[in-house]
Design an enzyme around this catalytic site. Sequence first.
Site, PDB file in Angstrom:
ATOM      1  N   CYS A 100       0.759  -1.118  -0.063  1.00 29.27           N
ATOM      2  CA  CYS A 100       0.057   0.176   0.043  1.00 29.27           C
ATOM      3  C   CYS A 100       0.912   1.430  -0.011  1.00 29.27           C
ATOM      4  O   CYS A 100       0.564   2.259  -0.632  1.00 29.27           O
ATOM      5  CB  CYS A 100      -0.795   0.079   1.087  1.00 29.27           C
ATOM      6  SG  CYS A 100      -1.957   1.592   1.367  1.00 29.27           S
ATOM      7  N   CYS A 198      -7.768  -1.273   6.444  1.00 23.46           N
ATOM      8  CA  CYS A 198      -8.964  -0.818   6.603  1.00 23.46           C
ATOM      9  C   CYS A 198      -9.855  -1.885   6.147  1.00 23.46           C
ATOM     10  O   CYS A 198     -10.831  -2.549   6.703  1.00 23.46           O
ATOM     11  CB  CYS A 198      -9.450   0.353   5.754  1.00 23.46           C
ATOM     12  SG  CYS A 198     -11.197   0.661   5.628  1.00 23.46           S
TER      13      CYS A 198
END
Length: 371
Positions: A100, A198
């Site tokens: 990420c 998340c």
Amino acid sequence: MTKHRIVVGLSGGVDSAVSAWLLKQQGHEVVGIFMKNWEDDDDTEYCSSNIDFVDAAAVADVIGIEIEHVNFAADYKDRVFAEFLREYQAGRTPNPDVLCNAEIKFKAFLDHAMRLGAEKIATGHYARVRQNASTGLTELLKGCDVTKDQSYFLHRLTQAQLQKAMFPVGELPKTEVRRIAEEVGLPNAKKKDSTGICFIGERPFREFLNRYLQSQPGPIRDEKGRQIGEHMGLSFYTLGQRQGLGIGGIKAKGAQRGSGEHQPWFVARKDMASNTLYAVQGHDHPWLLSRRLVADDLSWCAGKPPVTAQSPAGFTAKTRYRQQDAACTPALLADGRLQLEFPEPQWAVTPGQSAVLYDGEVCLGGGVITA
């Protein structure tokens, strides 16, 4: 000090909030961006991006900066989540936070910030960057708070990315970051730290993976090949795992209390060909200890390998985030992979995780563990 137009990734957390405040205090032109990276079941109790955006917007209001809500969910699904699923399907345990950072926060986000006229981007990571006057390189350094250092997750950043990056809280201990947030009245000063990515959050991990991966139950065997249980699918287990095996109560008939037969079970190996999970008893079982690893898919902060086929000792490495640096001797293999040898055995070295190499406080880069 030169004043810059800086775009800060505001996550809703206290670290990025204080980062933005510090930069504003230094006289920079600061703009906030909230990155939305996940859309599936975004309204559930587990994925709190809506709440996080409200917090980020409240922070921007207090600091007195603009904030933009940007959706990177499609990029995230293509560049991070697809790879995450591929790795789990292959029986490995990936680290999506590493990907990420390299693909979203310091690529998609960086590109967007540059389109907004930014000269630099900033995040709330506990790390530092430094110009090395003798080499001309931009170095990635550990954060000063060793308990919060996040350079491990940033080790795939390139020179181009590091030259644009700022980590304002990297010089501070977490306690000071909290103190500043309270002192200046930031609304998220006491907000708990995020504990996961998340799209998983606090949810039951097995339940989440079940939605995306086919599970094929199979035997759990001990080191002698005896079946001691049944697993739910190899993708759902990682080396060193102790919980969720369903074999905690098994012991040899007549075993004495305090004997080795009562020690907990740990996942030690996966055999994808036979769909077999191997578990062993005892934290320090030989199957859980490794003096050597090999990594591929290498990425070096300097743009080239800092090691050769015959590198001296003096380097350290981490084979997982929450780990003390371990002394190692690195070497580049003829096929381009990285080999690390350790004088002290390393526990539960896990394929799919990152092996990250350090020279003192300088993060050199690393690769993905294959064996």
